[in-house]
Write an enzyme that holds these catalytic residues in place. Sequence first.
Site, PDB file in Angstrom:
ATOM      1  N   HIS A 125       0.050  37.323  31.313  1.00 12.67           N
ATOM      2  CA  HIS A 125       0.580  37.069  32.737  1.00 12.67           C
ATOM      3  C   HIS A 125      -0.295  38.297  33.428  1.00 12.67           C
ATOM      4  O   HIS A 125      -0.717  38.060  34.528  1.00 12.67           O
ATOM      5  CB  HIS A 125       1.856  37.150  32.891  1.00 12.67           C
ATOM      6  N   TYR A 134       8.199  33.965  25.699  1.00 14.48           N
ATOM      7  CA  TYR A 134       7.676  32.648  25.924  1.00 14.48           C
ATOM      8  C   TYR A 134       7.396  32.289  27.678  1.00 14.48           C
ATOM      9  O   TYR A 134       7.279  33.061  28.316  1.00 14.48           O
ATOM     10  CB  TYR A 134       8.858  31.705  25.435  1.00 14.48           C
ATOM     11  N   GLU A 135       6.807  31.285  27.802  1.00 12.75           N
ATOM     12  CA  GLU A 135       6.079  30.711  28.897  1.00 12.75           C
ATOM     13  C   GLU A 135       5.048  31.753  29.248  1.00 12.75           C
ATOM     14  O   GLU A 135       4.737  32.064  30.299  1.00 12.75           O
ATOM     15  CB  GLU A 135       7.210  30.723  30.288  1.00 12.75           C
ATOM     16  N   GLY A 136       4.391  31.918  27.958  1.00 11.28           N
ATOM     17  CA  GLY A 136       3.139  32.881  28.358  1.00 11.28           C
ATOM     18  C   GLY A 136       3.540  34.490  28.194  1.00 11.28           C
ATOM     19  O   GLY A 136       4.611  34.619  28.761  1.00 11.28           O
TER      20      GLY A 136
END
Lengths: 599, 599
Positions: free
Chosen positions: B446, B439-441
Amino acid sequence: MSSYSAPVEDLRFVLNEVVGLDAVAALPHCESAAPDLVDAILEEAGKFASGVLAPLNPVGDKEGSKLENGVVRTPTGWKEAYNQFTEAGWNSLPFEPEYGGQGLPWTVAFAVNEMWQSANLSFGLCPLLTQGAVDLLTEHASAEQKAVYLSKMISGEWNGTMNLTEPQAGSDLAAVRTRAIRAGDGSYKITGQKIFITYGEHDLTENIVHLVLARLPDAPAGIKGISLFIVPKFLPNADGTPGARNDLRCASLEHKLGIMASPTAVMAYGDDGGATGFLVGEENRGIEYMFTMMNNARLGVGIQGVAVAERAYQQARDYAKSRVQSKDVADGKGSAVAIIKHPDVRRMLLDMRAKTEAARALALYAGTQLDVSRHHEDPATRAAAAARVDVLTPIVKAWSTDIGCDVASTGVQIHGGMGFIEETGAAQHYRDARITPIYEGTNGIHANDLTFRKTGRDKGAAAKAFIAEMRATAAELESAPGDDLAVIRTELTAGLDALDKAVDWIVATQAEGDSRGAAAGAVAYLKLWGNVAGGWMLARSAVKAMEGLRRPGANAAFLETKLIVARFYAEQILAISPALLPTIASARNTVMALGDDQF
Amino acid sequence: MSSYSAPVEDLRFVLNEVVGLDAVAALPHCESAAPDLVDAILEEAGKFASGVLAPLNPVGDKEGSKLENGVVRTPTGWKEAYNQFTEAGWNSLPFEPEYGGQGLPWTVAFAVNEMWQSANLSFGLCPLLTQGAVDLLTEHASAEQKAVYLSKMISGEWNGTMNLTEPQAGSDLAAVRTRAIRAGDGSYKITGQKIFITYGEHDLTENIVHLVLARLPDAPAGIKGISLFIVPKFLPNADGTPGARNDLRCASLEHKLGIMASPTAVMAYGDDGGATGFLVGEENRGIEYMFTMMNNARLGVGIQGVAVAERAYQQARDYAKSRVQSKDVADGKGSAVAIIKHPDVRRMLLDMRAKTEAARALALYAGTQLDVSRHHEDPATRAAAAARVDVLTPIVKAWSTDIGCDVASTGVQIHGGMGFIEETGAAQHYRDARITPIYEGTNGIHANDLTFRKTGRDKGAAAKAFIAEMRATAAELESAPGDDLAVIRTELTAGLDALDKAVDWIVATQAEGDSRGAAAGAVAYLKLWGNVAGGWMLARSAVKAMEGLRRPGANAAFLETKLIVARFYAEQILAISPALLPTIASARNTVMALGDDQF
C-alpha cells in the site's frame, strides 16, 4: 521454520573492536578471557545453540510444559538438552572457580547468553534465572549456605527461581503478604502463594532452589519489612543430596501468549503447616538482596530482546531470499524476483538488523562496565562503572525488549501471509518476544527508574558523564574520512544535544517537584537514551569498520555491512530521535488533564 | 475479559461534527441517512455488537473453526449469531434497495462495520468480504447474474469470498495459474488451488459464492490475462435455491496466530474435472473487476485496525481502573492506587485513544468521499472525491492497521503480567490484529501504491489538493481561542509543511527515474500521510469540541476529552512527524547499498 546460526562474527567484532574485551581481560579475576579462548567459547556455544537448542524451540512452542498430578513435564527432548548443557559446563561460565565456576567475565557470559536466548527463549530462561540466583547467593548468602547451594546451582544440577510476585503484589513488592515465622531452630516456616514463577516446577533438575520474599510477623510495614529466604523443593541432606520434600507445590501453570515451554507456575507454600525456609543475610533486608538478582536478570532480559530480534531477523532474511514474488520495481519487464530485491523488504531487513546490532553492542558494553565495576583495582573507576551500569540497566532492559517486539513484528510482516501461519515460525518469535517488555519490571517502571533513581537522584551527574563519553566519539568522527562517517557524526551529535537537554529537563522537573510531569515523559526519555546510546555504539562500530577496511586481508563484505548498517541507523533512527525531546516535555500538558471517568 | 461497549457517542460526534454526514445525507440515493435514523442504527448496532457478537469473541478464539470430513464447523453459538445478524438486516445496510438493500451511505456502513469488527474480528470478516463481493457484482455482473446472486448475498443468506492467492501468487496476481476452460454452454470449467481463502468453507450460510481469478488457455500472459468467475459451492437452481454440489472443496484450514474462528481455507477447484464457473463481465478483465472488491475490502480492513484498537483500549482502560498497584508518584505516603493514576499508564491510554480516534475519523471521512464519488450530481465533484478516495485507501488500510497492532500491543503492556495470560483477553487482540497489516495487500504494498499510483502518476495533484484542504483547517485555527487549539495549529502546520515537501520529493524522485529510491522511502511517506491526515481530523474535532463547549447543555466532559485527546495527538504524534521527512529521502542512501549476501 528457519535454522539459527549464531552471529559469532558480529559478536567477536563487537567484543574485540567496539566494547573492548581486551580491557576486561586485563582486569583481576578476568584473565581467562583471552581472545583465543573467547573465540573458542563463542564457536562452541554457537554450535550448541544452533545444533541442540534451536531445533527444540518449535517443539517447545507446540508441546508446552504440562502440569499433571503435581508434576511438570517439559517438552520432548528438553531434559536431554539440559543435561548436555550442564555437562558441557555452559551454566557455570561467569561464576567463582571456588564453587566450580569458570570465572569468565560477564561480558563473555552476555555474549553466550544471547545465543541461548536466540536459540530457545523458553529454554534459556532456566539458566538465566539460575544465574541471577547464583549471583545473589554469592553476594549475600552465608558461607554455610554457599557450601550447600552454590556448586549445585553453578553446575546446573539445581536451578534457581525468583519468587516475588503475588496476585496483589506485582510491581509493588511492598504489598507482599507471604508470611515467614521463626521456627526456633534457625529456620523459618513460609506460608503463602506466589504467581508467575518461571521454572517454579519442572523435570530438568533434581532440586529447585526457590528464593522467596516473605514478611515476618513483627516486620515493619511496607518495603522495609520483607525478608529473603532460600526455600528448596527438597531439603538438602548433610551430604548435599536432596532430602525430604518441602511443603511447597505447583498449584497450576499459566496459559500464555508465548514462551509456552517455560513453565510459569503458581506456587503454594505451606499448605501443610509451612515450608521450611532459610534466611538469606539479615531479616527485613530482602528487597535489597533481591535487587542483586533483579539487576542481573534485567540485563539478561535485555539480552533476550536482542536475542529474539536476531532470531527473527535470520528467519525473515532467509524467507526474503527464497520467496520469489513480483518484479523488480526498477525493471517492469523482468520476471519475478526474490523479495529481498524489493526496496521496502530490504529496508525492513536493515531496520531489524540495525536495531539488533545496536542493542547487542549496548548490552555487551553494559557487560564490560559490570565487570569493571566488580573487578577494577581502582575504587573510583569501579564506582564510575557501577554508576554507568545503573544508568544502562533500565535502558538495556526496556529499549532492547521494545526492539525485540518491534523486530519480531517486522519479521512477521516480511513473511506476508505466511507470517501469520504458525508453522512458518515467525509468529512464535512475535508471541515469545511480547513477555520481555513486561517481566523483570515493566518497561514503564524501568523508564521511571531511569528518570527518578538514575537521573534525578544525582542531578544528572552519571547521565552527563555518559553523554560526555559519547561526545568524545562524535568528536573523533570529525576528522574521519568519508560520507558515511560524516552523516553518522551529524546525527549522533544532534541526538546527543537532544539528550543533554532532556537530562536537564528531567532534573529540573524533579527539582520543581513535578514528579507526575517527569513520569509522563519517562518512556520517551528512555527511548531517546536507547536510540542515542545505540547510535553511539554503531558509530564506534563504523569507525572500527573503516579502520578495518584499510587493513590488508580484512573481511571487506562484513566491514562494509557494518558501515552501511551504522549509516542506516543514523539516518533512520538517530535522525528522528531529537524529535522525542519536545514529546518528553509536553506530555505533562495532557497526561494528567482528564478525570478517570473521562477515559 | 472486559465487555465491549460501542463508542456510539464518539461515532455520532465524528459523523455529525467532523466528517459531515449531513452533506452525505443530502446526496441523491442517500436521503435515508437522516440524523435520527442514523442515531437509531448506531444504538441498535451497538447493542447487537456488544450483546451478541462480543461475548462470542473469546469463544471463537478458544474453539476455532474446525475442518472435519470436508465440513467446517464454526464455534459454538456462531450460527445462531449469524442468523440473528442477517435476520436483523445488518448485512444489507449499504446496498441497492432493488435487491433488498437498505440504500444507506457507506459512511454509515463504515461506522457500523467498526462495531462488528470491534466486537468480533473473526465474525466480522464474513460480512466484510460478502460486502466486497456484493459491491463487485453490483458493478460488473450481468443482469441475470445479479438476479441470481445479489439478493441472496445482500440478505446474507449466501456469503461471498475472494479467491486470489495461490502458493506462488500472493501479492503478485500476474502469477495466477488456476485454469478456466470454456465449457461450450457459456459456463467455464475451473481447475486449480487457492490459498488463504477467508470463509472459503463454513456452516453459517446455505451457499458460498466464490469469486475466483483464473486464466484461460489462450489468455495473454501476466496481469492482463486473468478473468474473474463466480464459482458457487452449490449451483443455483432455476428457482434460486442451491442445487447441485459444485466440484470444489476445502482441502485444509490454516493454523494461525489469530482470528482463530475465521476459517482460512485452502480451496481445491476441479478435482473431478472442473468446477463450474460463470464469467463476470468480459474475459481477461478480472483484475480490473477485482479491484472494486479489493478497494472496498481495503477500507474495510483499515476499519478493522480502528476496531481492534478500540477494543484493546476498552480492555486496557477497564483493567487500569480496577487494578490497584503502587503509590501515586506524587504522594509517597499514600496507599496503593488504581494504576490509571500512574502517569505512564495514563499516557499509554491517551496514546491508544488518540490514535484510535484519529484513525476512526479518517476512515469515516473516506466513507463520505466514497459516497460523494458515487452519488454527487456534479461529475467534477465526483471525480475529485474519487481521487481523494484513491489517496485515502492505502492510508486508511495501512496506517490504521499499523495503529491496530500498536494499540493492541500497548493494551497488553498496560496489563503487565496479566496481559501475557490468554484468559485476560488482551493477548487475543494482539494476535488478531497482526493479520490486518498483511491481508488485502501488505502495508508495504500500500505504501508503494500511495507512492507510485496515487502520488507519482498525477505528479502529486490529488495529494496537493488534499493538503490544501487540510491547510484550510490550520488557517481556521489561527483565530481560534485557547492554548490547546494554538498548539494543535502549530503542530498541524509543521506536519503539513513536511508533507508538502515529501510529496515534492516523491514526485521528483520518480521523475528522476529512481523508483527504488522512492520505494525505499514509501513506508515512512505513508506514515507521514497518516499522522498528518489523522491530526487534521482531530484538529477539526477540536474546533468542533471548542464550539460545542460554548453551547448550553453540552456534554462538557466528552467535549473536553476530545480537546485534550487532540492536543495529546498534536504534541506526541504530530510533533514527531516532520522528522519522518529526512528518513523518507535518506533511505535510498543505504537500502540498496548492500549485496544480497551481505544480509
